[in-house]
Design an enzyme around this catalytic site. Sequence first.
Site, PDB file in Angstrom:
ATOM      1  CB  CYS A   8      29.266  44.093  36.003  1.00 54.80           C
ATOM      2  SG  CYS A   8      30.557  45.325  35.909  1.00 54.80           S
ATOM      3  CB  CYS A 247      36.027  33.819  38.387  1.00 52.88           C
ATOM      4  SG  CYS A 247      36.573  34.622  39.925  1.00 52.88           S
ATOM      5  CB  CYS A 399      42.190  39.321  39.064  1.00 54.14           C
ATOM      6  SG  CYS A 399      40.816  38.770  37.870  1.00 54.14           S
ATOM      7  CB  CYS A 450      40.560  31.210  36.955  1.00 56.86           C
ATOM      8  SG  CYS A 450      41.865  32.366  37.026  1.00 56.86           S
ATOM      9  CB  CYS A 453      44.571  35.855  42.319  1.00 62.78           C
ATOM     10  SG  CYS A 453      42.822  34.711  42.680  1.00 62.78           S
TER      11      CYS A 453
HETATM   12 FE1  SF4 Z   1      38.882  35.039  39.653  1.00 65.28          FE
HETATM   13 FE2  SF4 Z   1      41.518  35.068  40.564  1.00 65.28          FE
HETATM   14 FE3  SF4 Z   1      41.038  34.197  38.215  1.00 65.28          FE
HETATM   15 FE4  SF4 Z   1      40.919  36.705  38.754  1.00 65.28          FE
HETATM   16  S1  SF4 Z   1      42.568  35.406  38.708  1.00 65.28           S
HETATM   17  S2  SF4 Z   1      39.271  35.301  37.382  1.00 65.28           S
HETATM   18  S3  SF4 Z   1      39.959  36.589  40.930  1.00 65.28           S
HETATM   19  S4  SF4 Z   1      40.419  33.383  40.159  1.00 65.28           S
END
Ligand code: SF4
Length: 473
Positions: A8, A247, A399, A450, A453
């Site tokens: 979003c 992210c 995710c 992060c 994934c």
């Molecule tokens: Fe981003 Fe992957 Fe972490 Fe989700 S899991 S916040 S897509 S880096």
Amino acid sequence: MDKFQHECAVFGIYGDPKASLHASWALHMMQHRGQEAAGIATWNGGNGFHLHKETGRVRTIFTGSVLGNLPGQIAIGHNRYSTCGPNTPQDTQPHLYTSKQGVEIVGASNGDLPGYAKIRSRLEAQGYELKSNNDAELIVALIAFYLDQNLDEVEAIKCTMQELRGGAYSCVFIINGKLFAFRDPRGFRPLVLGRHYEAYVVASETVAFDILGADYIREIEPGQIVRIDGDRERSFEGVRSDEKSFCIFELIYFSRPDSWIFGHSVSRFRKREGDMLWRLHKHVIRMPPEEYVVISVPDSSNHIALGFSQSSGLAFDFGLVRHHYAVREFIEAGQAGRDEVVKFKNNPDKAVVKGKRVIVIDDSIVRSTTIRKLVRMLRLAGAIEVIVLIGSPPITHSCFYGIDTPTQAELVASQMEVEGIRNLIEADYLGYLTIEGLLECTMEPSGTFCLACFNGEYPEADTIPEEKLKVLE
Ligand code: SF4
């Protein structure tokens, strides 16, 4: 779509006589982050709030007559992509909520709250009714609850943030004629602050500032609350965390290349990825350079391919031409199956690829359906060799932080090794970025981003509900 899906966009503006018009421009610039619905709320002093939200795209929703009914110098706005659940009018944002003491609050958020169900039950037990299944409405209701405990706005937001542990959220709110912007303590989603003449602006991406001619001031820090009131902007510590979880996919794919995200130029980051792909996979180039052409899967991979071309000295060209008009609606009208979507969206240019060894660069592989079809199409168009290079490591995990991803079983890299995927997509060579290589491209210390994934190391994993984790088993 064989891609992770955008989440979003949020926007806020304070002290602008054309607040709703400029909010609509900003949301239009961030349309890539959500195309299912949009909304704008304005504050008009003694006349209170005005709100308009509906499903559809910004340019068709916010016509002159709609904007004429959104007076006031303070506005917030939201573009919605529904990460889960239906796209009903109740789920569109911003949400307007009245506390038991009669304080009206309007707010919008970008993210996902793992503790949603528990907090909702508690709020409902205390008589705070929710009309949607939307995370943002939960945050609005929580703030209303704390305002009812006679806390001031900043303290109410702080208490709310403490309850949202493990959540990913970047929020904009108007309470009592003040604009508030706050971000979760790990900073999953971006949020930036800028100045437009006398007005202050906050947005998910800096492209929202560019259309207004606003100056970028800074990132809103993870865990920080910004309050804009009168002609002053003041920052408060909300909830501290020594660990960050920006992210990484915001840089790889979600954000526009002309945005600055987490303090970095997105286009420059993607060019560094291209350079890293060259350094990791240069051994695959064994023939004279003029036999090769570097192409991208447009548009998100353009800069990665450009970076690869600049580092390798191999020619870059537009070997896939993207069709920009709505494909999904046409396909859903029964004209063809899902397979045809890829053909509708990208067409190989024979003049570029025929007789060439084609190095095709994409940002990621999710299920592998798209890249497999592209490889076939390139061969049919006359490519004599197809080398596939990917600007991210293999995606092995779903995710839980606000991105729409398939279940783990549908992620091809969770089911097979690189050689198996190469075989499946019928490429002559398949090469990914490594996690180490990706981190080097960020130019930030490890622990800033992060990477769940890619490595399954979920930040605040204990807050993810068991039923969600079950899909990993
Ligand atoms: Fe981003 Fe992957 Fe972490 Fe989700 S899991 S916040 S897509 S880096």
